[in-house]
Each structure stands twice: as C-alpha cells, then as structure tokens.
Motif scaffolding. Sequence first.
Motif, PDB file in Angstrom:
ATOM      1  N   ALA A 321       0.830  -1.207   0.000  1.00  0.00           N
ATOM      2  CA  ALA A 321       0.000   0.000   0.000  1.00  0.00           C
ATOM      3  C   ALA A 321       0.863   1.254   0.000  1.00  0.00           C
ATOM      4  N   ARG A 322       1.912   1.250   0.830  1.00  0.00           N
ATOM      5  CA  ARG A 322       2.798   2.420   0.866  1.00  0.00           C
ATOM      6  C   ARG A 322       3.510   2.599  -0.472  1.00  0.00           C
ATOM      7  N   ALA A 323       3.957   1.515  -1.093  1.00  0.00           N
ATOM      8  CA  ALA A 323       4.618   1.608  -2.401  1.00  0.00           C
ATOM      9  C   ALA A 323       3.670   2.168  -3.457  1.00  0.00           C
ATOM     10  N   PHE A 324       2.415   1.735  -3.421  1.00  0.00           N
ATOM     11  CA  PHE A 324       1.395   2.229  -4.359  1.00  0.00           C
ATOM     12  C   PHE A 324       1.202   3.740  -4.182  1.00  0.00           C
ATOM     13  N   LEU A 325       1.132   4.180  -2.937  1.00  0.00           N
ATOM     14  CA  LEU A 325       0.928   5.607  -2.658  1.00  0.00           C
ATOM     15  C   LEU A 325       2.129   6.443  -3.092  1.00  0.00           C
ATOM     16  N   VAL A 326       3.332   5.918  -2.886  1.00  0.00           N
ATOM     17  CA  VAL A 326       4.537   6.634  -3.321  1.00  0.00           C
ATOM     18  C   VAL A 326       4.563   6.755  -4.840  1.00  0.00           C
ATOM     19  N   ALA A 327       4.188   5.677  -5.539  1.00  0.00           N
ATOM     20  CA  ALA A 327       4.171   5.717  -7.002  1.00  0.00           C
ATOM     21  C   ALA A 327       3.122   6.705  -7.516  1.00  0.00           C
ATOM     22  N   ILE A 328       1.970   6.777  -6.850  1.00  0.00           N
ATOM     23  CA  ILE A 328       0.936   7.736  -7.264  1.00  0.00           C
ATOM     24  C   ILE A 328       1.426   9.156  -7.045  1.00  0.00           C
ATOM     25  N   LYS A 329       2.174   9.378  -5.978  1.00  0.00           N
ATOM     26  CA  LYS A 329       2.721  10.719  -5.721  1.00  0.00           C
ATOM     27  C   LYS A 329       3.670  11.137  -6.838  1.00  0.00           C
ATOM     28  N   ARG A 330       4.390  10.179  -7.407  1.00  0.00           N
ATOM     29  CA  ARG A 330       5.312  10.472  -8.519  1.00  0.00           C
ATOM     30  C   ARG A 330       4.572  10.633  -9.845  1.00  0.00           C
ATOM     31  N   HIS A 331       3.364  10.069  -9.922  1.00  0.00           N
ATOM     32  CA  HIS A 331       2.573  10.161 -11.159  1.00  0.00           C
ATOM     33  C   HIS A 331       1.131  10.536 -10.794  1.00  0.00           C
ATOM     34  N   VAL A 346     -11.542  14.433 -14.065  1.00  0.00           N
ATOM     35  CA  VAL A 346     -11.437  15.083 -12.765  1.00  0.00           C
ATOM     36  C   VAL A 346     -10.176  14.570 -12.071  1.00  0.00           C
ATOM     37  N   TYR A 347      -9.166  15.431 -11.958  1.00  0.00           N
ATOM     38  CA  TYR A 347      -7.942  15.064 -11.268  1.00  0.00           C
ATOM     39  C   TYR A 347      -8.086  15.363  -9.781  1.00  0.00           C
ATOM     40  N   LYS A 348      -7.610  14.436  -8.943  1.00  0.00           N
ATOM     41  CA  LYS A 348      -7.844  14.546  -7.506  1.00  0.00           C
ATOM     42  C   LYS A 348      -6.523  14.705  -6.753  1.00  0.00           C
ATOM     43  N   ASP A 349      -6.529  15.647  -5.829  1.00  0.00           N
ATOM     44  CA  ASP A 349      -5.340  15.919  -5.022  1.00  0.00           C
ATOM     45  C   ASP A 349      -5.357  15.145  -3.709  1.00  0.00           C
ATOM     46  N   TYR A 350      -6.160  14.128  -3.628  1.00  0.00           N
ATOM     47  CA  TYR A 350      -6.219  13.259  -2.454  1.00  0.00           C
ATOM     48  C   TYR A 350      -6.326  11.821  -2.950  1.00  0.00           C
ATOM     49  N   VAL A 351      -5.882  10.895  -2.137  1.00  0.00           N
ATOM     50  CA  VAL A 351      -5.967   9.476  -2.481  1.00  0.00           C
ATOM     51  C   VAL A 351      -6.774   8.764  -1.409  1.00  0.00           C
ATOM     52  N   ASN A 352      -7.924   8.244  -1.790  1.00  0.00           N
ATOM     53  CA  ASN A 352      -8.715   7.381  -0.912  1.00  0.00           C
ATOM     54  C   ASN A 352      -8.453   5.947  -1.351  1.00  0.00           C
ATOM     55  N   LEU A 353      -7.635   5.249  -0.567  1.00  0.00           N
ATOM     56  CA  LEU A 353      -7.132   3.931  -0.961  1.00  0.00           C
ATOM     57  C   LEU A 353      -8.102   2.833  -0.543  1.00  0.00           C
ATOM     58  N   GLY A 354      -8.704   2.159  -1.522  1.00  0.00           N
ATOM     59  CA  GLY A 354      -9.618   1.059  -1.248  1.00  0.00           C
ATOM     60  C   GLY A 354      -8.873  -0.253  -1.052  1.00  0.00           C
ATOM     61  N   ILE A 355      -9.400  -1.070  -0.153  1.00  0.00           N
ATOM     62  CA  ILE A 355      -8.855  -2.414   0.091  1.00  0.00           C
ATOM     63  C   ILE A 355      -9.995  -3.405  -0.101  1.00  0.00           C
ATOM     64  N   LYS A 483      14.162   0.953   0.468  1.00  0.00           N
ATOM     65  CA  LYS A 483      14.735   2.212   0.916  1.00  0.00           C
ATOM     66  C   LYS A 483      14.211   3.390   0.088  1.00  0.00           C
ATOM     67  N   ARG A 484      13.636   3.064  -1.108  1.00  0.00           N
ATOM     68  CA  ARG A 484      13.045   4.124  -1.928  1.00  0.00           C
ATOM     69  C   ARG A 484      11.805   4.731  -1.263  1.00  0.00           C
ATOM     70  N   LEU A 485      11.255   4.024  -0.264  1.00  0.00           N
ATOM     71  CA  LEU A 485      10.172   4.647   0.513  1.00  0.00           C
ATOM     72  C   LEU A 485      10.646   5.926   1.152  1.00  0.00           C
ATOM     73  N   ILE A 486      11.953   6.001   1.438  1.00  0.00           N
ATOM     74  CA  ILE A 486      12.521   7.209   2.047  1.00  0.00           C
ATOM     75  C   ILE A 486      12.934   8.192   0.962  1.00  0.00           C
ATOM     76  N   THR A 487      13.694   7.724  -0.040  1.00  0.00           N
ATOM     77  CA  THR A 487      14.235   8.632  -1.052  1.00  0.00           C
ATOM     78  C   THR A 487      13.161   9.197  -1.966  1.00  0.00           C
ATOM     79  N   TRP A 488      12.113   8.390  -2.253  1.00  0.00           N
ATOM     80  CA  TRP A 488      11.032   8.865  -3.119  1.00  0.00           C
ATOM     81  C   TRP A 488       9.862   9.422  -2.332  1.00  0.00           C
ATOM     82  N   GLY A 489       9.732   9.008  -1.061  1.00  0.00           N
ATOM     83  CA  GLY A 489       8.544   9.401  -0.311  1.00  0.00           C
ATOM     84  C   GLY A 489       8.676  10.742   0.373  1.00  0.00           C
TER      85      GLY A 489
END
Length: 489
Positions: A321-331, A346-355, A483-489
């Motif tokens: 889930a964290r990796a998905f959110l980091v990738a969305i932040k980059r794209h 409609v582009y959204k500036d928030y992410v509501n992550l469904g499980i 470790k990219r969770l830190i460098t990209w996040g």
Amino acid sequence: MTASTANAQRFREFKMPDVGEGLTEAEILKWYVKPGDTVTDGQVVCEVETAKAAVELPIPYDGVVHELNFGEGVTVDVGTVIISVDTDPGAGPAPAPATVQTPPEAAKAEEEAEPQGRQAVLVGYGAAPSSTKRRARKPQAGVPAQPEPVSAALQAELNGRTAPAPATPVTPAVTPVANGAGVGAVGRPLAKPPVRKLAKDLGIDLATIVPSGPDGIITREDVHAAAAPAAAPAPAAAAAVPAPVAPAETGVVNAAARERRVPVKGVRKATAQAMVSSAFTAPHVTEFITVDVTRTMKLVQELKQDPDMAGLRVNPLLLVARAFLVAIKRHPEVNASWDEAQQEIVYKDYVNLGIAAATPRGLIVPNIKDAGVKTLPQLAEELGDLVATAREGKTSPAAMTGGTVTITNVGVFGVDTGTPILNPGESAILAFGAVKLQPWVHKGKVKARQVTTLALSFDHRLIDGELGSKLLADIAAVLERPKRLITWG
C-alpha cells in the motif's frame, strides 16, 4: 388538540433511513427489540443490510416499542415506517398493533376498501376508514356486490389475536359460486397472502377450494387438504412404490434435487451490478510485473520489532500500500475519474485507498480516506481497523464511497495474480499476488528469492500505456528496494 394529533405525538414512527448515498431499499436482518420493550434515544433497535453493507439503526425516541411493521428478512423501501414507539405509555392502553409482515406477506395489499365504511383486509395491511366515496364496482354474475360486516372472529384474527368461539355458527359473508370457493367483492377467492403463496407453491388453484374459515376465508388447512389427494398416494399404493434408487444404478441424475438457489440481493447484488457496469463502460487495460521482494519481506520482519509499530498489524500488504501511494505521488495524473455527463477528467489531489475485502455477504471495498498523507503507523492502524470492521460485517456505507484507487490482495488465497476489474468510478486497481520462494538471478547468480507478481488494471480513458507502465514499474521498484520509501517518499 384532536385525538389524531395527540396519537401522532404519542406514537412516534421511525422510517427506514437512507444510510448510504442514494440507496432506495434495505433488508431487515435482525430485530434487537420486540413490542413492549423499553427503548431510549440512540439505542440500536435493528440491523439492516443495504446494497453496500450491514448497518445498525438507532431509534431517536424514548418510550415503549408499540409495533414492528416488518419481520426479519423483509426488504423495505427507504422512507417506509418500520417501527413505532409509544412515547407516553402511561397515557392509557394503546391500540392493537397490526401483524408484523414477514417475507411472504411483504407484498402490496391485494384487497381494496369498498364504498361503505371499510372492508376486512388481510393480515399485515391494516385498514383505515376513508371519507371519500368510491364508485362501486360492478359485481360479477353470482357474486354479491358488497360483503357483510366483518365478524368479531375474523376481525380478531386479522388483528393477530385469538377470538372466543361464537355462540352460533358464523354465516359466511360471501356467497359461494358454483365451485364453492369464497369470493370477495372483486370476484377472487378470499385468502391471506401466506395462504396464497402456499397455494401457488403447491400448484393449487384457490378457485377450486371450498373455504372453511370465517366469512369465506380460505385457510392453510384448506389448501393442504386440497393438495393431499394429489400429493399423498393411497396406503396400498404407497407400499408398492419402490425404494429410491441411486443415480449410479439408474443412470439418471436429478440435478434439481441437488441444487440450491439463493436470492441475489444486498451486497452481492450491488457488487454484480457494479462489476458489470465497470467492465462494459471503462476500457480496461491490465499489465503485469514479477518482482523480487526479498528485501521488503525482511523489512516487514524488522518493523514488527519496531517500538513505533507496537500493537499494529504489520504485513506485506502494508508496504505494498505504501509503495502504491509513493508511485501515485510520482505520477499524480493517474489519480483521476471520468465525468461522462460533463465530458471531463477530474484530477484529484487526495488518495482514498480502497482495500478489497471478502466477507460472508460478498466482496466489499472500504477505503482509507486521505491515505497519501498518513504516516506508516497511521496507515497500519487504519488498515487493521478497516479489515477487522469488514470481517465483522460492520463497515459503514460512508467507508465504501469516494474511493480513487484500490488494492486487492489475491495472494492470501495462494493465487499468483489476476486481471482485476476496476471499482466503479476509480482509475486503477492493483492485484498483489502470493509471495513465493523461487529461483531468481541475484547479483549474477541463481538464488532462492521471495518473488511476487503484481497486476495493474487501469481505465485507458484516463491512463495511457506509458503512464500505466511507469506507475507499475515504480511500485515494483519500491518493493524491490524498499529504501526508496525514504528517497522517493
């Protein structure tokens, strides 16, 4: 103050609310109270299932339960009164409540009031006097235009009470036609809804039955008696019937006898409709990638020992889930929706992550609001709460609306991957497959590594192949080297 106004203030009615967004009906799963029970403002009185989830309904009044209008298993339209409460039980005796409708009786009333006063109606539908005169219907040949006044025995039966036996035999209020069946003013046999359903199930024509009930009402016993000759063979014939033969001996298989039919309703019905709508409105594209997640699995074990994560559920899904959110932040362009009416994206500036969560009532997709701005401990806490609530069947409809992207963890079932269907209104869904020990080329040598396969489905109207590929590649890159969770996040 008139009597009707006083009663309206004393007997407060609670209607089926819209517990979601635009829901039109809900099924009563369970009542927690019964007539005569004392209730207080805010007390949960029943559990209902909507097209989204099971929800507990609190009563907004203090008092004593006067009437439950519907039984368990009945689907009720939003806005329909389901329970009434006597808010002043010390004011005197309350009028007798109508019989609770159970699923077979929960159909519309089949008998209409006649011009003079009121006519006997069937169980569960009540009767109300009308000040408006209706034009009398033309009676059919051999049938009286107006039934006699309702007998005390019948009225007591309709009110759900046991009446004392009359001193003299009750004369039916209708005249039998040639076949002897009781017929109402509209020319149809008189029977309660459950009796009509029983006759339908047994294949019995009510018009062929001679009624034995008061005022020409056909009873359940009448229906069973009419069905008995056809259903039960004579004793002598019964002895001659051979014992059942196993299908293998006869070569004939009775498929119907080994099938179960379950009505499609509630969450399963809504899921089916949503998936069909999504599959045939959003052009799906699915891409796959296999990735070495050995480092991620080691990080999971380390986080389980971290004091900051104490008491939290730490598992591979959390880091996916964290990796998905980091990738969305980059794209961020992938986090969008398609507005068909306005022909806009409609582009959204928030992410509501469904499980996606499998429950006994079907698949539901609750989401974590503003997941992109939460810390890892916050994400772990909300993810744990979301899963626990879903398994208990207590997910609220609000928790299942407004999602933007979704993760489905098919790996918990030992499945490598799949082609997930988008949750309606969302732009992408990521399938997380099983993590397995596999041979993998690592640093120039073949070694046993922990490997998984990811599948990303996305709406091709919003996300082209390049953008979708970059998103999936970034998710895999984070899981390969966390470790990219830190460098990209």
